[in-house]
Design a protein around this motif. Sequence first.
Motif, mmCIF file in Angstrom:
data_model
loop_
_atom_site.group_PDB
_atom_site.id
_atom_site.type_symbol
_atom_site.label_atom_id
_atom_site.label_comp_id
_atom_site.label_asym_id
_atom_site.label_seq_id
_atom_site.Cartn_x
_atom_site.Cartn_y
_atom_site.Cartn_z
ATOM 1 N N HIS A 143 39.256 48.578 14.251
ATOM 2 C CA HIS A 143 38.214 48.986 13.150
ATOM 3 C C HIS A 143 39.275 49.967 12.489
ATOM 4 C CE1 HIS A 143 35.009 49.419 10.433
ATOM 5 N NE2 HIS A 143 35.030 50.839 10.719
ATOM 6 N N GLU A 144 39.795 51.056 12.975
ATOM 7 C CA GLU A 144 40.509 51.925 12.239
ATOM 8 C C GLU A 144 41.541 51.162 11.214
ATOM 9 O OE1 GLU A 144 40.524 55.538 15.402
ATOM 10 O OE2 GLU A 144 42.219 54.658 15.046
ATOM 11 N N GLY A 145 42.130 50.293 11.579
ATOM 12 C CA GLY A 145 43.197 49.688 10.853
ATOM 13 C C GLY A 145 42.858 48.863 9.623
ATOM 14 N N ARG A 146 41.594 48.378 9.855
ATOM 15 C CA ARG A 146 40.991 47.642 8.529
ATOM 16 C C ARG A 146 40.629 48.795 7.503
ATOM 17 N NH1 ARG A 146 42.690 44.409 6.046
ATOM 18 N NH2 ARG A 146 42.964 43.405 7.959
ATOM 19 N N LEU A 147 40.137 50.025 7.756
ATOM 20 C CA LEU A 147 40.020 51.032 7.063
ATOM 21 C C LEU A 147 41.054 51.663 6.297
ATOM 22 C CD1 LEU A 147 36.915 52.823 9.021
ATOM 23 C CD2 LEU A 147 36.848 51.531 6.710
ATOM 24 N N MET A 148 42.221 51.682 7.235
ATOM 25 C CA MET A 148 43.252 52.406 6.736
ATOM 26 C C MET A 148 43.969 51.491 5.631
ATOM 27 S SD MET A 148 44.459 53.815 10.606
ATOM 28 C CE MET A 148 46.304 54.262 10.102
ATOM 29 N N THR A 149 43.971 50.102 5.832
ATOM 30 C CA THR A 149 44.348 49.118 5.047
ATOM 31 C C THR A 149 43.597 49.352 3.931
ATOM 32 O OG1 THR A 149 45.101 47.829 6.877
ATOM 33 C CG2 THR A 149 45.026 46.918 4.457
ATOM 34 N N ASP A 150 42.314 49.299 3.734
ATOM 35 C CA ASP A 150 41.664 49.319 2.627
ATOM 36 C C ASP A 150 41.811 50.551 1.676
ATOM 37 O OD1 ASP A 150 40.462 47.150 3.517
ATOM 38 O OD2 ASP A 150 38.431 48.041 4.049
ATOM 39 N N ALA A 151 42.182 51.695 2.462
ATOM 40 C CA ALA A 151 42.549 53.111 1.936
ATOM 41 C C ALA A 151 43.638 52.814 0.948
ATOM 42 C CB ALA A 151 42.327 54.171 2.961
ATOM 43 N N VAL A 152 44.748 52.247 1.940
ATOM 44 C CA VAL A 152 46.110 52.183 1.130
ATOM 45 C C VAL A 152 45.766 51.295 -0.141
ATOM 46 C CG1 VAL A 152 48.243 51.266 1.354
ATOM 47 C CG2 VAL A 152 47.479 52.419 3.288
ATOM 48 N N ARG A 153 45.129 50.204 0.010
ATOM 49 C CA ARG A 153 45.066 49.406 -1.278
ATOM 50 C C ARG A 153 44.037 50.048 -2.177
ATOM 51 N NH1 ARG A 153 49.141 47.336 0.734
ATOM 52 N NH2 ARG A 153 48.886 45.457 2.062
ATOM 53 N N LYS A 154 43.053 50.635 -1.797
ATOM 54 C CA LYS A 154 42.219 51.228 -3.000
ATOM 55 C C LYS A 154 42.868 52.325 -3.864
ATOM 56 C CE LYS A 154 37.797 53.299 -3.566
ATOM 57 N NZ LYS A 154 36.350 53.741 -3.104
ATOM 58 N N TYR A 155 43.644 53.130 -3.012
ATOM 59 C CA TYR A 155 44.139 54.223 -3.784
ATOM 60 C C TYR A 155 45.742 54.100 -4.197
ATOM 61 C CZ TYR A 155 40.043 56.667 -2.452
ATOM 62 O OH TYR A 155 38.521 56.877 -1.981
ATOM 63 N N ASN A 156 45.891 52.803 -3.928
ATOM 64 C CA ASN A 156 47.178 52.198 -4.505
ATOM 65 C C ASN A 156 48.506 53.253 -3.812
ATOM 66 O OD1 ASN A 156 46.573 50.091 -6.427
ATOM 67 N ND2 ASN A 156 45.646 51.925 -7.570
ATOM 68 N N ARG A 157 48.622 53.250 -2.576
ATOM 69 C CA ARG A 157 49.639 54.041 -1.947
ATOM 70 C C ARG A 157 50.650 53.207 -1.484
ATOM 71 N NH1 ARG A 157 50.762 57.601 -4.160
ATOM 72 N NH2 ARG A 157 49.574 56.749 -5.643
ATOM 73 N N VAL A 158 51.887 53.887 -1.036
ATOM 74 C CA VAL A 158 52.779 53.071 -0.410
ATOM 75 C C VAL A 158 52.830 53.264 1.235
ATOM 76 C CG1 VAL A 158 55.255 52.703 -0.119
ATOM 77 C CG2 VAL A 158 54.255 52.734 -2.198
ATOM 78 N N PHE A 159 52.688 52.503 2.020
ATOM 79 C CA PHE A 159 52.295 52.797 3.486
ATOM 80 C C PHE A 159 53.461 52.236 4.055
ATOM 81 C CE2 PHE A 159 51.170 52.594 7.788
ATOM 82 C CZ PHE A 159 50.463 53.686 8.143
ATOM 83 N N GLN A 160 54.285 52.913 4.948
ATOM 84 C CA GLN A 160 55.363 52.248 5.936
ATOM 85 C C GLN A 160 54.759 52.726 7.398
ATOM 86 O OE1 GLN A 160 57.682 50.216 6.165
ATOM 87 N NE2 GLN A 160 59.672 51.115 5.834
ATOM 88 N N THR A 161 54.754 51.453 8.248
ATOM 89 C CA THR A 161 54.486 51.774 9.598
ATOM 90 C C THR A 161 55.816 51.851 10.197
ATOM 91 O OG1 THR A 161 52.859 50.175 9.260
ATOM 92 C CG2 THR A 161 53.185 50.422 11.563
ATOM 93 N N GLY A 162 55.699 52.689 11.406
ATOM 94 C CA GLY A 162 56.891 53.129 11.971
ATOM 95 C C GLY A 162 57.422 52.333 13.077
#
Length: 434
Positions: free
Chosen positions: A138-157
């Motif tokens: 569930h955390e992953g879906r919320l994190m993905t939603d946050a990245v999309r909503k706030y138009n951020r660039v997210f790189q997984t390590g």
Amino acid sequence: MARSARFSRRRFLSTAAAAAVAPYVIPSGVLAAEGRAGANERIGIGYIGAGRRAHQLMGLPKEGQIVAAADAYLPRAEEVATKNKGKAYQDYRKLLESRDVDAVFIATPDHWRALATIHACQAGKDVYGEKPMTLTIHEGRLMTDAVRKYNRVFQTGSQQRSMAVNRVACQAVRDGLIGKIKMVIASNYPSPWECDLPEQPVPEGLDWDMWCGPTEVVPFHNDIFTPRANPGWISFRPWSGGEVTGWGAHGLDQIQWALGMCKTGPVEIWTDGPALKAPVYSKPESRKRGDELCQKPSVFYRYANGVTVKLDNGPGGGAIFIGDKGTITIDRGSFKSDPKEIAEAAIKESGIRVSQSEDHIGDWFEAMKSRQEPIADVEIGHRSSTVCHLINIARWLGRKLQWDPDKEQFIDDDEANRLVDRPRRKPYELPEHV
């Protein structure tokens, strides 16, 4: 179009309140805005978590400048800040308020990554999030939603995605160079075990309550606080998914990539034995006993296209792909085949060197400047972490499970669905929506 957002203070506060994270509101003045951190400008970098892994992530491109570090153990943050003439914080929320910070590395223990990522996105910071990306599905879906909503660039390590030979190897599987895939053999990564270590004095400068964060507070012990000790938090269930999410986040991610399943997942998962009864470590000892006990039962999972994955004797950083025309073995920086001519021809045609490795952090910097998705985007990290969590859930329950990768729920199984997330203590709850 640049991925940036401009919010009024009223709009941001209402959003944060709806997300039930009022104690963590970021001042509107530090939110992302047009014109910040342009393509040819300095990119100010902050570290949330300044321990072992963070130090391994400090080789930045020339435009990157370390300006801040935050850690529940303040001396670690101070060491990084002093070395780089930046600022040290014990509370990462203060770091996120800084206008000097454009982007952050989140190198905390697993149980802290979701909330820190969501807050960073709300504060307008781009994010490099260590793997495994999450502690729960569930955390992953919320994190993905946050990245999309706030138009951020997210790189997984998941740095193997930037290794040239791994890219060619995964492409070779997708291109059918060994024909139709019949079976994939992964490593038999052990699940986590339980912890009941005795209390030790808390080191000066460590906010242990903050370190525990969303999890229940337990007595301090150095073999919890240290990532890999005797055995370290990476092996304990409250704070990690064990090596299933540790090394498994690398190897199982390569399977997702090679099979073209980066934005979906398995539909069925099962074990060959009864539910795991994880041992409890009540005194420091090596990982050997826990690893052996927590590799059982064996786990299998199947994708909608019929390909089955078995956790067995595959390599830790990849897997063995068995096709009707041969096999391909992928590991970290390694691509082998049987017959060997398959790998040799693919490598020769690609023009790469077997030892060649590309820059995963550099890829993130390029994505921040272009505002495009990096090679290990948040959705990819979420989906690969989900496979890891499905394996643990199957072991804990010891029965066949049906998974809907679109709805991200188990089918007709309330007990399994309760394990898609975990309870969190106040005030560290996740929002219902971002």
